[in-house]
Design a protein around this motif. Structure first.
Motif, PDB file in Angstrom:
ATOM      1  N   GLU A   1       0.834  -1.211   0.000  1.00 59.01           N
ATOM      2  CA  GLU A   1       0.000   0.000   0.000  1.00 59.01           C
ATOM      3  C   GLU A   1       0.862   1.252   0.000  1.00 59.01           C
ATOM      4  O   GLU A   1       0.584   2.211  -0.727  1.00 59.01           O
ATOM      5  CB  GLU A   1      -0.926   0.006   1.218  1.00 59.01           C
ATOM      6  CG  GLU A   1      -2.052  -0.981   1.130  1.00 59.01           C
ATOM      7  CD  GLU A   1      -2.932  -1.009   2.367  1.00 59.01           C
ATOM      8  OE1 GLU A   1      -4.089  -1.428   2.240  1.00 59.01           O
ATOM      9  OE2 GLU A   1      -2.479  -0.607   3.467  1.00 59.01           O
ATOM     10  N   ARG A   2       1.914   1.252   0.800  1.00 65.03           N
ATOM     11  CA  ARG A   2       2.795   2.428   0.871  1.00 65.03           C
ATOM     12  C   ARG A   2       3.550   2.648  -0.436  1.00 65.03           C
ATOM     13  O   ARG A   2       3.635   3.765  -0.936  1.00 65.03           O
ATOM     14  CB  ARG A   2       3.788   2.270   2.019  1.00 65.03           C
ATOM     15  CG  ARG A   2       3.158   2.472   3.359  1.00 65.03           C
ATOM     16  CD  ARG A   2       4.170   2.377   4.471  1.00 65.03           C
ATOM     17  NE  ARG A   2       3.517   2.574   5.756  1.00 65.03           N
ATOM     18  CZ  ARG A   2       3.992   2.119   6.894  1.00 65.03           C
ATOM     19  NH1 ARG A   2       5.127   1.449   6.926  1.00 65.03           N
ATOM     20  NH2 ARG A   2       3.343   2.336   8.015  1.00 65.03           N
ATOM     21  N   LYS A   3       4.098   1.569  -0.973  1.00 68.42           N
ATOM     22  CA  LYS A   3       4.903   1.701  -2.187  1.00 68.42           C
ATOM     23  C   LYS A   3       4.067   2.158  -3.381  1.00 68.42           C
ATOM     24  O   LYS A   3       4.497   3.002  -4.158  1.00 68.42           O
ATOM     25  CB  LYS A   3       5.601   0.385  -2.517  1.00 68.42           C
ATOM     26  CG  LYS A   3       6.429   0.465  -3.794  1.00 68.42           C
ATOM     27  CD  LYS A   3       7.323  -0.712  -3.961  1.00 68.42           C
ATOM     28  CE  LYS A   3       8.124  -0.653  -5.241  1.00 68.42           C
ATOM     29  NZ  LYS A   3       9.164   0.337  -5.273  1.00 68.42           N
ATOM     30  N   PHE A   4       2.866   1.609  -3.517  1.00 72.54           N
ATOM     31  CA  PHE A   4       2.063   1.878  -4.707  1.00 72.54           C
ATOM     32  C   PHE A   4       0.927   2.862  -4.467  1.00 72.54           C
ATOM     33  O   PHE A   4       0.150   3.138  -5.386  1.00 72.54           O
ATOM     34  CB  PHE A   4       1.531   0.563  -5.283  1.00 72.54           C
ATOM     35  CG  PHE A   4       2.633  -0.334  -5.767  1.00 72.54           C
ATOM     36  CD1 PHE A   4       3.312  -0.055  -6.936  1.00 72.54           C
ATOM     37  CD2 PHE A   4       3.018  -1.439  -5.027  1.00 72.54           C
ATOM     38  CE1 PHE A   4       4.344  -0.861  -7.380  1.00 72.54           C
ATOM     39  CE2 PHE A   4       4.054  -2.257  -5.456  1.00 72.54           C
ATOM     40  CZ  PHE A   4       4.716  -1.966  -6.639  1.00 72.54           C
ATOM     41  N   GLN A   5       0.818   3.380  -3.249  1.00 76.30           N
ATOM     42  CA  GLN A   5      -0.199   4.378  -2.924  1.00 76.30           C
ATOM     43  C   GLN A   5      -1.609   3.885  -3.281  1.00 76.30           C
ATOM     44  O   GLN A   5      -2.399   4.590  -3.927  1.00 76.30           O
ATOM     45  CB  GLN A   5       0.087   5.701  -3.644  1.00 76.30           C
ATOM     46  CG  GLN A   5       1.420   6.316  -3.267  1.00 76.30           C
ATOM     47  CD  GLN A   5       1.472   6.728  -1.803  1.00 76.30           C
ATOM     48  OE1 GLN A   5       0.643   7.497  -1.368  1.00 76.30           O
ATOM     49  NE2 GLN A   5       2.417   6.188  -1.052  1.00 76.30           N
ATOM     50  N   ILE A   6      -1.890   2.650  -2.866  1.00 73.74           N
ATOM     51  CA  ILE A   6      -3.206   2.047  -3.117  1.00 73.74           C
ATOM     52  C   ILE A   6      -3.732   1.482  -1.800  1.00 73.74           C
ATOM     53  O   ILE A   6      -3.021   1.435  -0.801  1.00 73.74           O
ATOM     54  CB  ILE A   6      -3.136   0.932  -4.192  1.00 73.74           C
ATOM     55  CG1 ILE A   6      -1.990  -0.063  -3.907  1.00 73.74           C
ATOM     56  CG2 ILE A   6      -2.929   1.518  -5.571  1.00 73.74           C
ATOM     57  CD1 ILE A   6      -2.409  -1.273  -3.204  1.00 73.74           C
ATOM     58  N   ARG A   7      -4.981   1.041  -1.826  1.00 76.04           N
ATOM     59  CA  ARG A   7      -5.609   0.431  -0.648  1.00 76.04           C
ATOM     60  C   ARG A   7      -5.910  -1.027  -0.973  1.00 76.04           C
ATOM     61  O   ARG A   7      -6.523  -1.324  -2.005  1.00 76.04           O
ATOM     62  CB  ARG A   7      -6.901   1.175  -0.304  1.00 76.04           C
ATOM     63  CG  ARG A   7      -7.689   0.568   0.827  1.00 76.04           C
ATOM     64  CD  ARG A   7      -7.114   1.005   2.172  1.00 76.04           C
ATOM     65  NE  ARG A   7      -7.959   0.464   3.236  1.00 76.04           N
ATOM     66  CZ  ARG A   7      -7.527  -0.439   4.116  1.00 76.04           C
ATOM     67  NH1 ARG A   7      -6.303  -0.871   4.070  1.00 76.04           N
ATOM     68  NH2 ARG A   7      -8.330  -0.873   5.042  1.00 76.04           N
TER      69      ARG A   7
ATOM     70  N   ALA B   1      -6.493   2.954 -10.202  1.00 78.03           N
ATOM     71  CA  ALA B   1      -6.187   4.261  -9.602  1.00 78.03           C
ATOM     72  C   ALA B   1      -5.780   5.288 -10.651  1.00 78.03           C
ATOM     73  O   ALA B   1      -5.834   6.488 -10.382  1.00 78.03           O
ATOM     74  CB  ALA B   1      -5.065   4.098  -8.570  1.00 78.03           C
TER      75      ALA B   1
END
Length: 83
Positions: A50-56, A82
């Motif tokens: 989630e942090r690396k790819f800015q996703i949930r 996204a």
């Protein structure tokens, strides 16, 4: 335009989180059976992704993740959604 996620980048991230060598994280290596992933490590992996790819990532999505190729497919889909 959707971002392409390189499987080797995922391999490195997964290996780092699981504290194993990148060579042991093959596309077919089963996380629980072959790499010793438990629920806590799975959660740590989800947070790192989630942090690396800015996703949930929803918890039900992580239950379907058993191999590197599953992570790759999920990340490709999430990043495409996204975009």
């Amino acid at each position: 335009m959707a971002t392409t996620i390189e499987i080797d980048d995922l391999r490195e991230l997964v290996a780092e989180v699981l504290d194993v060598t990148a060579d042991s994280v093959t596309e077919d290596a089963h996380f629980m059976e072959d790499l010793g992933v438990d629920s806590l490590l799975a959660l740590e992996l989800a947070v790192a992704l989630e942090r690396k790819f800015q996703i949930r990532i929803e918890s039900h999505e992580m239950t379907d993740i058993t191999r590197l190729r599953d992570v790759h497919e999920l990340m490709q889909r999430k990043v495409s959604e996204a975009a």
